[in-house]
Design an enzyme around this catalytic site. Structure first.
Site, PDB file in Angstrom:
ATOM      1  N   GLN A 120       0.810  -1.221   0.000  1.00  0.00           N
ATOM      2  CA  GLN A 120       0.000   0.000   0.000  1.00  0.00           C
ATOM      3  C   GLN A 120       0.848   1.278   0.000  1.00  0.00           C
ATOM      4  O   GLN A 120       0.306   2.369  -0.175  1.00  0.00           O
ATOM      5  CB  GLN A 120      -0.940   0.009   1.212  1.00  0.00           C
ATOM      6  CG  GLN A 120      -1.913  -1.159   1.254  1.00  0.00           C
ATOM      7  CD  GLN A 120      -2.756  -1.259  -0.005  1.00  0.00           C
ATOM      8  OE1 GLN A 120      -3.198  -0.272  -0.561  1.00  0.00           O
ATOM      9  NE2 GLN A 120      -2.967  -2.477  -0.477  1.00  0.00           N
ATOM     10  N   ASN A 121       2.154   1.152   0.204  1.00  0.00           N
ATOM     11  CA  ASN A 121       2.999   2.343   0.154  1.00  0.00           C
ATOM     12  C   ASN A 121       3.090   2.795  -1.300  1.00  0.00           C
ATOM     13  O   ASN A 121       3.315   1.990  -2.198  1.00  0.00           O
ATOM     14  CB  ASN A 121       4.388   2.068   0.725  1.00  0.00           C
ATOM     15  CG  ASN A 121       5.148   3.353   0.968  1.00  0.00           C
ATOM     16  OD1 ASN A 121       5.404   4.117   0.043  1.00  0.00           O
ATOM     17  ND2 ASN A 121       5.499   3.599   2.214  1.00  0.00           N
ATOM     18  N   ARG A 122       2.949   4.074  -1.520  1.00  0.00           N
ATOM     19  CA  ARG A 122       2.863   4.601  -2.882  1.00  0.00           C
ATOM     20  C   ARG A 122       4.206   5.055  -3.450  1.00  0.00           C
ATOM     21  O   ARG A 122       4.261   5.609  -4.541  1.00  0.00           O
ATOM     22  CB  ARG A 122       1.851   5.749  -2.897  1.00  0.00           C
ATOM     23  CG  ARG A 122       0.465   5.199  -2.520  1.00  0.00           C
ATOM     24  CD  ARG A 122      -0.499   6.233  -2.077  1.00  0.00           C
ATOM     25  NE  ARG A 122      -0.082   6.848  -0.812  1.00  0.00           N
ATOM     26  CZ  ARG A 122      -0.716   7.871  -0.247  1.00  0.00           C
ATOM     27  NH1 ARG A 122      -1.770   8.389  -0.817  1.00  0.00           N
ATOM     28  NH2 ARG A 122      -0.298   8.368   0.895  1.00  0.00           N
TER      29      ARG A 122
END
Length: 159
Positions: free
Chosen positions: A38-40
């Site tokens: 989920q880290n962009r």
């Protein structure tokens, strides 16, 4: 105390240094930076450099080096609960001279306020280099959507 398990990524052609605070549980498990799905970070970087999002660790390494980006974290070791930046205490900073002595770093960026806090507290004065704070790519930073992050992060490609 947890010791940072991921070595810095850089080479002699690195011009930009991006520092996070400390690797998340997922990153520590993956043994590479920004390992939480989920880290962009990787989506933002791919958009900034007009490339596809790298998938594997090898692709991520190649992507960063090809674009002259060095990557590491401010913290060498600390006490931390899970991946919670707010739980960080007893910080020992990383020695950034490893990168700065080998590469031609022109600008230093920090990924989020926690990295900025510890950079200013432990590193900035001794290095004499100010870091530019970018909005965190963490999923916990819900105030910034992907488009806003990409727009803010474009500054790293303007060197």
């Amino acid at each position: 105390m947890i010791i940072h398990p991921i070595p810095p990524l850089y080479d002699e052609n690195s011009k930009v240094l991006i520092l996070g605070s400390f690797p998340s549980v997922k990153s520590r498990e993956a043994q590479f930076f920004y390992g939480h799905p989920q880290n962009r970070f990787w989506k933002v970087m791919a958009a900034v450099f007009h490339e596809r999002v790298p998938d594997t660790v090898s692709e991520k390494r190649d992507f960063l080096l090809r674009n002259h980006v060095a990557l590491w974290d401010v913290i060498h070791s600390c006490e931390i609960v899970g991946s919670s930046d707010s739980s960080i205490k007893n910080v020992v900073p990383n020695d950034l001279s490893i990168i700065l002595d080998a590469a031609h770093i022109e600008r230093v960026f920090v990924n989020g306020k926690t990295a900025e806090k510890y950079y200013k507290k432990y590193i900035e004065k001794s290095l004499g280099i100010k870091a530019f704070c970018l909005p965190s790519t963490s999923p916990a930073n819900a105030a910034w959507n992907l488009d806003r992050l990409i727009e803010a992060w474009k500054v790293i490609h303007e060197i």
